[in-house]
Enzyme design. Structure first.
Site, short mmCIF file in Angstrom:
data_model
loop_
_atom_site.label_atom_id
_atom_site.label_comp_id
_atom_site.label_asym_id
_atom_site.label_seq_id
_atom_site.Cartn_x
_atom_site.Cartn_y
_atom_site.Cartn_z
N HIS A 1 40.69 25.89 -18.84
CA HIS A 1 41.79 26.82 -18.61
C HIS A 1 41.35 27.92 -17.64
O HIS A 1 42.10 28.31 -16.74
CB HIS A 1 42.22 27.47 -19.92
N HIS B 1 41.27 27.01 -14.02
CA HIS B 1 42.64 26.92 -13.50
C HIS B 1 43.12 28.31 -13.08
O HIS B 1 43.72 28.48 -12.00
CB HIS B 1 43.56 26.32 -14.56
N HIS C 1 36.40 23.00 -22.88
CA HIS C 1 37.87 22.98 -22.89
C HIS C 1 38.43 24.34 -22.45
O HIS C 1 39.30 24.41 -21.57
CB HIS C 1 38.36 22.63 -24.29
N GLU C 2 37.94 25.41 -23.07
CA GLU C 2 38.46 26.74 -22.75
C GLU C 2 38.12 27.13 -21.31
O GLU C 2 38.91 27.78 -20.63
CB GLU C 2 37.93 27.78 -23.73
#
Length: 801
Positions: free
Chosen positions: A568, A571, A564-565
């Site tokens: 980010h 991105h 999940h991290e």
């Protein structure tokens, strides 16, 4: 925001909204260089060090070992220990000592003041044409200090450094407040944006940034008469103080409920002894872990009912704080010319309006309802009577126990043996290489570069060997470290103009246009760029200290958290725009979680597990049988409670909208009545509504009503989009390591940062042939598009994180 320096404004024009919401954790950076003939610097700005010639195989093996072996890491990290001159924190040339923070802030402040003078004095077409870029640089200079100082003041172990970082942070925020009241900046920018001879020369990015800044100025009341502007500031102060009190002051109406100890059968006897009193009764607290355990395990339904009602009933004082907060927000919206606080907040989001959010949430409730009924019917069969809200946790627990005893594979307990932190990081690098052509390369930190010896530095390189980003990984637990996992962008990507390079060279031979941090030359435009610098913070156990020590082994949940991290992070890495205001994760709030939520889907599909899941000692791959057992286990747990968890999140989003969509002149609010109304209308297990039972008021414990006011829907909105992209772009895992799918997602979503409408990104990724986007109908967004996303549903995975 809790910091008093932030209270005058809801959102600052000069900093990223994400940055302002993260006063509790860090972010990170690096630098590199390519030597160019035109470079005025005595040292190259972008030459890759010689060790970049290491093969991918060596890099790949090193990546695993730097995280799994403390001995290897100690040897690896000491390779630059003899460097005579210490490097500043995250290679920032100023931060070699606590005093450097003051210098860093003052130098940045002087550059800001020069830009402000230039903008205010602009009078020619050429000067107006550079205005969007000038103001973006102003934003960047502020964020350089604010982001890094905010991070260091929380993460660094040295109190002197913490204090110095705090002072630098305060200085720049104080100056930012001055900018927020400088009406000339707003006037000049609006003048530039209204002139076709100016805007015809602007790039799409410049137009977007100009509109973002104009809206931010508007939301900061800069256009109002002085007395109204002062009222705006006062209301913003009140909201900040009330919000902080609401978040920190959550309390139940009753601190405990008294229960006869013999009615607590099912609860752990050790816990019963802890809360037992002398008269054969126990005081069951209404906050913390014990009431949650009681609802799961106490056999007596009457006890569960009493604990449930008491633990979901807030104090009158806390409800007053919430209702005052909602009232002030409504007044702020009215002063700003909006129908409600939700209308004001959502105007620049994908949703655009509270009506559209309502369409999405209502459609989502309906798409989820059948699954909820299936789950609850199974629990009702177990009870043999109508199910009540205080029964749910108890019978879910009973079903999970039944499943675990009957079907859960014993080999699942061995799964973490195949998820050492090093192998997971190795898998992420291999996945990024296959999907996007970028990989993670361990880099020896220079002396003084990191804030703790356990921080690993990774450089991100593309297939041509070009350096494109830096990640600092602070992943191991230590005393007094914030435990929550998080991603932080310490410095955004941005194009550095030739004028900036010349200006820097004229100031000081040792000066650097990116403060010594990561830069590279764009091979296409031959312009200098500052590279994104990121920090990942987690709280995993440390590996063993001896050479053959056990590495940090992750649970499946922790693996998903890391993916999940890194969603980010990728991105930030791939969303490299020319202007920093829209780079990486600086996009609409209800779009920002899409990359991270989508990344969770990759973590445990067989083709991705094949990239990394290997036993830490034997290097044996995770067997097909174990993979099937993991899949069965996830499916079983999802079918027991996943849809009801989803409904709980939807209900919270509906409550948030109900509170913040009320007309600004609607008078005082009864938050409990509205909460009960939403529950009765949409919940499959509504709160008790009979006349003999006082209404519950759980909303007093809903702290996100402050930090995510009117936007709590964002996470489940992005989950619905992520599920759709996972199925329609990545084939529900069949194309999880397919370059064509990765390039499609990168080119339509990731590379834009915030420089493209989220709806355009989603529509582009799905394509016009997709039934949900027939004739490109998603591109413009709107109410029908929001309803369409609601129909996509959330599946049964439940809400992670």
């Amino acid at each position: 925001m809790k910091d008093q320096l932030l209270v005058p404004l809801r959102r600052r024009p000069w900093t990223c909204q994400k940055c302002l919401q993260r006063l509790q954790l860090p972010r990170h950076q690096t630098r590199r260089s390519f030597e160019t003939a035109a470079s005025p610097f005595p040292r190259p700005l972008d030459s890759l060090p010689a060790d970049y010639a290491r093969t991918k195989t060596v890099d790949d093996d090193t990546l695993r070992r730097v995280f799994d072996s403390q001995q290897f890491w100690r040897e690896f990290s000491q390779q630059r220990a003899a460097q005579p001159k210490p490097t500043g924190l995250v290679q920032n040339q100023y931060l070699t000592s606590p005093d450097g923070f003051r210098t860093f802030a003052n130098v940045s402040l002087q550059k800001c003041q020069a830009i402000v003078s230039k903008v205010l004095a602009a009078s020619t077409l050429e000067e107006y044409r550079t205005m969007a870029r000038d103001l973006d640089r102003l934003s960047d200079l502020l964020c350089r200090v604010i982001d890094l100082s905010d991070f260091i003041r929380v993460i660094h172990p040295d109190p002197q450094v913490q204090e110095a970082a705090t002072q630098a942070y305060a200085l720049m925020f104080e100056y930012m407040n001055v900018l927020n009241t400088t009406t000339g900046l707003n006037d000049q920018l609006k003048k530039a944006a209204a002139n076709p001879e100016v805007t015809s020369q602007w790039s799409d990015e410049e137009k977007i940034v100009a509109q973002i800044l104009i809206k931010d100025f508007s939301n900061s009341a800069i256009h109002m008469p002085p007395h109204e502007r002062q009222r705006f500031v006062n209301l913003s102060n009140d909201i900040s103080q009330l919000g902080s009190s609401f978040v920190n002051g959550a309390e139940p109406a009753k601190s405990h409920v008294s229960v006869a100890t013999n009615n607590l059968r099912g609860l752990d006897p050790i816990l019963v002894q802890q809360i037992k009193r002398w008269n054969r009764t126990a005081a069951v607290p209404t906050t913390g872990m014990i009431p949650r355990l009681a609802l799961r395990s106490v056999h007596d339904e009457n006890v569960r009912r009493e604990v449930y009602l008491a633990s979901r009933t807030s104090s009158k004082r806390q409800l007053h704080r919430l209702e005052e907060l909602l009232l002030k927000r409504a007044e702020l919206a009215k002063l700003s010319g909006y129908e409600s606080f939700a209308h004001m907040t959502l105007s620049d989001k994908m949703a655009k309006s509270p009506e559209a959010v309502s369409n999405f949430l209502t459609a989502l409730v309906e798409s989820n309802r059948k699954l909820v009924r299936e789950e609850l019917s199974q629990l009702q069969v177990m009870k043999g009577a109508p199910l009540q809200p205080w029964d749910h946790a108890y019978y879910v627990h009973q079903r999970v126990l039944q499943y675990s005893q009957a079907r859960r594979s014993r080999e699942l307990s061995a799964v973490p043996e195949f998820f050492s932190l090093g192998t997971v990081m190795q898998g992420l690098s291999r996945l990024f290489d296959r999907l996007y052509g970028v990989r993670l390369v361990p880099q020896e930190p220079a002396p003084g570069e990191t804030w703790n010896p356990d921080v690993r530095r990774l450089d991100v390189v593309d297939e041509a060997g070009r350096h494109i980003a830096v990640i600092y990984c602070d992943l191991f637990s230590r005393p007094n470290k914030h435990p929550n996992p998080a991603h932080f962008t310490l410095r955004c990507s941005r194009e550095i103009s030739a004028e900036e390079v010349a200006e820097c060279a004229s100031l000081d031979q040792s000066s650097h246009p990116n403060d010594g941090m990561a830069t590279a030359v764009d091979p296409v435009t031959q312009t200098l760029r500052q590279l994104p610098t990121i920090a990942l913070v987690c709280d995993f156990p440390e590996p063993g200290t001896n050479g053959g020590g056990r590495p940090s082994l992750l649970s499946e949940h922790s693996v998903r958290t890391l993916f999940h991290e890194m969603g980010h992070a990728v991105h930030s890495i791939l969303g490299q725009t020319r202007l920093q205001s829209i780079s990486g994760t600086r996009c609409a709030t209800d779009f920002a979680e899409l990359p991270s939520v989508l990344m969770e889907h990759f973590a445990t599909v067989p083709s991705v597990l094949a990239l990394y899941a290997r036993h830490w000692r034997t290097d044996e791959p995770l067997s097909e049988g174990m993979i099937r057992s993991m899949e069965r286990d996830r499916t079983a747990h999802g079918s027991i409670y996943g849809a009801v968890e989803n409904e709980a999140q939807i209900l919270m989003a509906l409550v948030d909208q109900a509170y913040h969509s009320r007309p600004a002149d609607g008078g005082r609010i009864d938050s409990t009545a509205l909460y009960q109304q939403v529950s009765q209308q949409h919940s499959s297990l509504p709160e008790p509504a009979d006349a003999t039972t006082p209404p519950t008021s759980w909303q007093g414990f809903f702290g996100h009503l402050y930090g995510y006011g009117a936007t709590y829907y964002s996470y489940i909105f992005d989950r619905a989009i992520a599920n759709k992209l996972w199925v329609d772009v990545f084939g529900a895992g069949r194309h999880a390591v397919d370059r064509a799918a990765g390039e499609r997602y990168k080119n339509e979503v990731l590379r834009w940062g915030g420089g493209r409408s989220g709806w355009e990104c989603v529509a582009g990724a799905l394509g016009s042939a997709n039934e949900s986007n027939a004739d490109g109908r998603l591109v413009e967004g709107g109410d029908q598009a929001m309803r369409e996303v609601g129909r996509w549903g959330l599946g049964r995975d439940g809400v992670s994180g």
